[in-house]
Design a protein around this motif. Structure first.
Motif, PDB file in Angstrom:
ATOM      1  N   ASN A 283       0.849  -1.193  -0.005  1.00 33.80           N
ATOM      2  CA  ASN A 283       0.109  -0.051  -0.181  1.00 33.80           C
ATOM      3  C   ASN A 283       0.812   1.190   0.119  1.00 33.80           C
ATOM      4  OD1 ASN A 283      -1.944   1.883   0.017  1.00 33.80           O
ATOM      5  ND2 ASN A 283      -3.075   1.177   2.003  1.00 33.80           N
ATOM      6  N   PRO A 284       1.356   1.621  -0.955  1.00 39.41           N
ATOM      7  CA  PRO A 284       2.090   2.639  -1.481  1.00 39.41           C
ATOM      8  C   PRO A 284       1.906   4.189  -0.796  1.00 39.41           C
ATOM      9  CG  PRO A 284       1.556   1.970  -3.659  1.00 39.41           C
ATOM     10  CD  PRO A 284       1.088   1.120  -2.414  1.00 39.41           C
ATOM     11  N   ASN A 285       0.471   4.193  -0.636  1.00 39.50           N
ATOM     12  CA  ASN A 285      -0.305   5.470  -0.079  1.00 39.50           C
ATOM     13  C   ASN A 285      -0.231   5.808   1.295  1.00 39.50           C
ATOM     14  OD1 ASN A 285      -1.124   6.376  -2.665  1.00 39.50           O
ATOM     15  ND2 ASN A 285      -2.850   4.782  -2.582  1.00 39.50           N
ATOM     16  N   ASP A 286       0.256   4.904   2.039  1.00 37.34           N
ATOM     17  CA  ASP A 286       0.153   4.991   3.561  1.00 37.34           C
ATOM     18  C   ASP A 286       2.018   5.225   3.960  1.00 37.34           C
ATOM     19  OD1 ASP A 286      -2.372   4.411   3.841  1.00 37.34           O
ATOM     20  OD2 ASP A 286      -1.798   2.298   4.374  1.00 37.34           O
ATOM     21  N   TRP A 287       1.874   6.241   4.694  1.00 38.00           N
ATOM     22  CA  TRP A 287       3.051   6.377   5.350  1.00 38.00           C
ATOM     23  C   TRP A 287       3.584   5.475   6.412  1.00 38.00           C
ATOM     24  CZ3 TRP A 287       5.985  10.226   3.581  1.00 38.00           C
ATOM     25  CH2 TRP A 287       5.230  11.361   2.758  1.00 38.00           C
TER      26      TRP A 287
END
Length: 75
Positions: free
Chosen positions: A20-24
């Motif tokens: 999930n590359p959208n989460d920090w």
């Protein structure tokens, strides 16, 4: 702090594997101090290799990362 190219490689691999590359995320590397990892995330962010964010407060040093910058990696 000295630049550790093996640690940089491990950080990039962890981000590449992230589903999930959208989460920090806080990147944790076995046997590495979290401050050292955070410092290297900062270096990679400043170099444009990944999207990084400074979440540190006062004396607390904390950089989180998300998504690799594919253009910077010449894919």
């Amino acid at each position: 702090m000295k630049r550790d190219m093996d640690l940089i490689r491990e950080i990039l691999i962890k981000l590449e594997e992230d589903e999930n590359p959208n989460d920090w995320i806080s990147i944790e590397i076995e046997n590495k101090d979290p401050v050292e990892v955070s410092y290297h995330v900062k270096l990679l962010s400043e170099a444009g290799m990944l999207e990084g964010k400074d979440l540190g407060i006062d004396q607390y040093f904390c950089w989180k990362a998300r998504s690799l910058n594919i253009k910077a990696m010449n894919y």
